[in-house]
Design a protein around this motif. Structure first.
Motif, PDB file in Angstrom:
ATOM      1  N   PRO A  83      30.519  25.488  38.542  1.00 21.55           N
ATOM      2  CA  PRO A  83      31.161  24.307  39.115  1.00 21.55           C
ATOM      3  C   PRO A  83      30.731  24.041  40.558  1.00 21.55           C
ATOM      4  O   PRO A  83      30.911  22.939  41.055  1.00 21.55           O
ATOM      5  CB  PRO A  83      32.658  24.632  39.032  1.00 21.55           C
ATOM      6  N   MET A  84      30.123  25.016  41.205  1.00 22.16           N
ATOM      7  CA  MET A  84      29.702  24.834  42.603  1.00 22.16           C
ATOM      8  C   MET A  84      28.339  24.149  42.706  1.00 22.16           C
ATOM      9  O   MET A  84      28.191  23.153  43.396  1.00 22.16           O
ATOM     10  CB  MET A  84      29.635  26.190  43.318  1.00 22.16           C
ATOM     11  N   CYS A  85      27.336  24.690  42.008  1.00 20.19           N
ATOM     12  CA  CYS A  85      25.973  24.128  42.119  1.00 20.19           C
ATOM     13  C   CYS A  85      25.590  23.278  40.905  1.00 20.19           C
ATOM     14  O   CYS A  85      24.509  22.700  40.889  1.00 20.19           O
ATOM     15  CB  CYS A  85      24.956  25.247  42.319  1.00 20.19           C
ATOM     16  N   ARG A  86      26.459  23.227  39.900  1.00 21.90           N
ATOM     17  CA  ARG A  86      26.266  22.421  38.689  1.00 21.90           C
ATOM     18  C   ARG A  86      24.983  22.777  37.927  1.00 21.90           C
ATOM     19  O   ARG A  86      24.293  21.918  37.413  1.00 21.90           O
ATOM     20  CB  ARG A  86      26.285  20.940  39.025  1.00 21.90           C
ATOM     21  N   VAL A  87      24.675  24.066  37.857  1.00 23.15           N
ATOM     22  CA  VAL A  87      23.503  24.564  37.126  1.00 23.15           C
ATOM     23  C   VAL A  87      23.992  25.500  36.034  1.00 23.15           C
ATOM     24  O   VAL A  87      24.884  26.317  36.267  1.00 23.15           O
ATOM     25  CB  VAL A  87      22.537  25.311  38.081  1.00 23.15           C
ATOM     26  N   ARG A  88      23.408  25.363  34.848  1.00 25.97           N
ATOM     27  CA  ARG A  88      23.722  26.304  33.758  1.00 25.97           C
ATOM     28  C   ARG A  88      22.858  27.545  33.963  1.00 25.97           C
ATOM     29  O   ARG A  88      21.637  27.463  33.933  1.00 25.97           O
ATOM     30  CB  ARG A  88      23.441  25.675  32.404  1.00 25.97           C
ATOM     31  N   GLN A  89      23.523  28.665  34.181  1.00 23.69           N
ATOM     32  CA  GLN A  89      22.818  29.901  34.513  1.00 23.69           C
ATOM     33  C   GLN A  89      23.607  31.103  33.993  1.00 23.69           C
ATOM     34  O   GLN A  89      24.814  31.026  33.817  1.00 23.69           O
ATOM     35  CB  GLN A  89      22.668  29.984  36.040  1.00 23.69           C
ATOM     36  N   MET A  90      22.912  32.199  33.777  1.00 20.98           N
ATOM     37  CA  MET A  90      23.550  33.455  33.363  1.00 20.98           C
ATOM     38  C   MET A  90      24.276  34.049  34.571  1.00 20.98           C
ATOM     39  O   MET A  90      23.736  34.053  35.683  1.00 20.98           O
ATOM     40  CB  MET A  90      22.483  34.433  32.864  1.00 20.98           C
ATOM     41  N   THR A  91      25.479  34.536  34.337  1.00 15.50           N
ATOM     42  CA  THR A  91      26.238  35.119  35.443  1.00 15.50           C
ATOM     43  C   THR A  91      25.711  36.513  35.784  1.00 15.50           C
ATOM     44  O   THR A  91      25.134  37.195  34.944  1.00 15.50           O
ATOM     45  CB  THR A  91      27.739  35.241  35.100  1.00 15.50           C
ATOM     46  N   ARG A  92      25.906  36.904  37.026  1.00 20.19           N
ATOM     47  CA  ARG A  92      25.640  38.279  37.460  1.00 20.19           C
ATOM     48  C   ARG A  92      26.989  38.978  37.503  1.00 20.19           C
ATOM     49  O   ARG A  92      27.966  38.412  37.988  1.00 20.19           O
ATOM     50  CB  ARG A  92      25.005  38.301  38.851  1.00 20.19           C
ATOM     51  N   VAL A  93      27.038  40.190  36.996  1.00 22.04           N
ATOM     52  CA  VAL A  93      28.316  40.913  36.979  1.00 22.04           C
ATOM     53  C   VAL A  93      28.269  42.054  37.975  1.00 22.04           C
ATOM     54  O   VAL A  93      27.224  42.648  38.225  1.00 22.04           O
ATOM     55  CB  VAL A  93      28.660  41.441  35.566  1.00 22.04           C
ATOM     56  N   GLU A  94      29.438  42.321  38.549  1.00 27.54           N
ATOM     57  CA  GLU A  94      29.587  43.416  39.501  1.00 27.54           C
ATOM     58  C   GLU A  94      30.919  44.100  39.206  1.00 27.54           C
ATOM     59  O   GLU A  94      31.944  43.428  39.057  1.00 27.54           O
ATOM     60  CB  GLU A  94      29.574  42.855  40.926  1.00 27.54           C
ATOM     61  N   PHE A  95      30.891  45.414  39.097  1.00 26.55           N
ATOM     62  CA  PHE A  95      32.107  46.167  38.800  1.00 26.55           C
ATOM     63  C   PHE A  95      32.809  46.519  40.109  1.00 26.55           C
ATOM     64  O   PHE A  95      32.189  47.042  41.034  1.00 26.55           O
ATOM     65  CB  PHE A  95      31.759  47.443  38.021  1.00 26.55           C
ATOM     66  N   VAL A  96      34.109  46.211  40.152  1.00 27.99           N
ATOM     67  CA  VAL A  96      34.917  46.469  41.353  1.00 27.99           C
ATOM     68  C   VAL A  96      36.203  47.188  40.950  1.00 27.99           C
ATOM     69  O   VAL A  96      36.707  47.030  39.839  1.00 27.99           O
ATOM     70  CB  VAL A  96      35.263  45.162  42.109  1.00 27.99           C
ATOM     71  N   SER A  97      36.715  47.972  41.867  1.00 29.47           N
ATOM     72  CA  SER A  97      37.969  48.678  41.610  1.00 29.47           C
ATOM     73  C   SER A  97      39.118  47.677  41.608  1.00 29.47           C
ATOM     74  O   SER A  97      39.188  46.784  42.445  1.00 29.47           O
ATOM     75  CB  SER A  97      38.210  49.739  42.683  1.00 29.47           C
ATOM     76  N   GLY A  98      40.005  47.856  40.651  1.00 33.78           N
ATOM     77  CA  GLY A  98      41.159  46.973  40.540  1.00 33.78           C
ATOM     78  C   GLY A  98      42.417  47.773  40.265  1.00 33.78           C
ATOM     79  O   GLY A  98      42.457  49.000  40.436  1.00 33.78           O
ATOM     80  N   GLY A  99      43.451  47.085  39.807  1.00 36.81           N
ATOM     81  CA  GLY A  99      44.741  47.731  39.549  1.00 36.81           C
ATOM     82  C   GLY A  99      44.641  48.821  38.493  1.00 36.81           C
ATOM     83  O   GLY A  99      45.249  49.894  38.629  1.00 36.81           O
ATOM     84  N   THR A 100      43.898  48.593  37.428  1.00 34.48           N
ATOM     85  CA  THR A 100      43.761  49.605  36.380  1.00 34.48           C
ATOM     86  C   THR A 100      43.057  50.841  36.922  1.00 34.48           C
ATOM     87  O   THR A 100      43.432  51.971  36.597  1.00 34.48           O
ATOM     88  CB  THR A 100      42.963  49.027  35.187  1.00 34.48           C
ATOM     89  N   THR A 101      42.057  50.645  37.774  1.00 34.51           N
ATOM     90  CA  THR A 101      41.329  51.770  38.368  1.00 34.51           C
ATOM     91  C   THR A 101      42.272  52.632  39.201  1.00 34.51           C
ATOM     92  O   THR A 101      42.263  53.867  39.100  1.00 34.51           O
ATOM     93  CB  THR A 101      40.182  51.259  39.264  1.00 34.51           C
TER      94      THR A 101
END
Length: 155
Positions: A83-101
């Motif tokens: 929605p920011m750059c209006r380009v169809r692209q594959m997402t990059r994923v990054e693992f972050v610590s959260g509540g479950t961690t």
């Protein structure tokens, strides 16, 4: 070393075809004239032009047939319409610590005295999805199973 001396009786006698001819063609050797003719022929022929191939252009990376809605993102990367750059692209994923961690780390610390294990693995971490084009944070998938959409379409 001196060359051998022959007396008239010892000198080899050659008759007709047996007599060696100096400068004659020997097997495997070409006379100078043939070499010159060959070189002239090579120069008279036009050089063979090998057509050069055009460098292949990389395929566009945004050739995905469909995009996944941001609220449907899970653990792995997926094609989305940013929605920011209006380009169809594959997402990059990054693992972050959260509540479950943090919860699993507390349980490991109380039971096994190994509270650092959940922070060293990706099994208990949340997943942040970022646009592969502009890098904007789009959504966070929590280990609890819900997806939190952070980027909304701007009009």
């Amino acid at each position: 070393m001196a060359s051998p001396q022959y007396t008239s009786e010892q000198q080899p006698q050659y008759t007709g075809e047996q007599q060696p001819q100096y400068g004659a063609q020997q097997p495997g050797m070409q006379p100078i004239q043939e070499k010159q003719q060959y070189q002239q022929q090579q120069q008279s022929f036009p050089q063979q032009q090998i057509p050069q191939q055009q460098p292949q252009q990389p395929l566009p990376q945004n050739n995905f047939a469909s995009a996944m809605p941001l609220q449907s993102l899970q653990q792995g990367p997926a094609p989305v319409d940013c929605p920011m750059c209006r380009v169809r692209q594959m997402t990059r994923v990054e693992f972050v610590s959260g509540g479950t961690t943090h919860l699993v780390a507390l349980l490991c610390c109380l039971g096994l005295c190994c509270g650092c294990i959940p922070y060293l693995t990706t099994w208990f971490k949340d997943v942040e999805h970022k646009c592969g084009n502009c890098g904007a944070l789009l959504a966070v998938w929590h280990r609890s199973g819900r997806t939190e959409v952070l980027a909304h379409a701007t009009v």
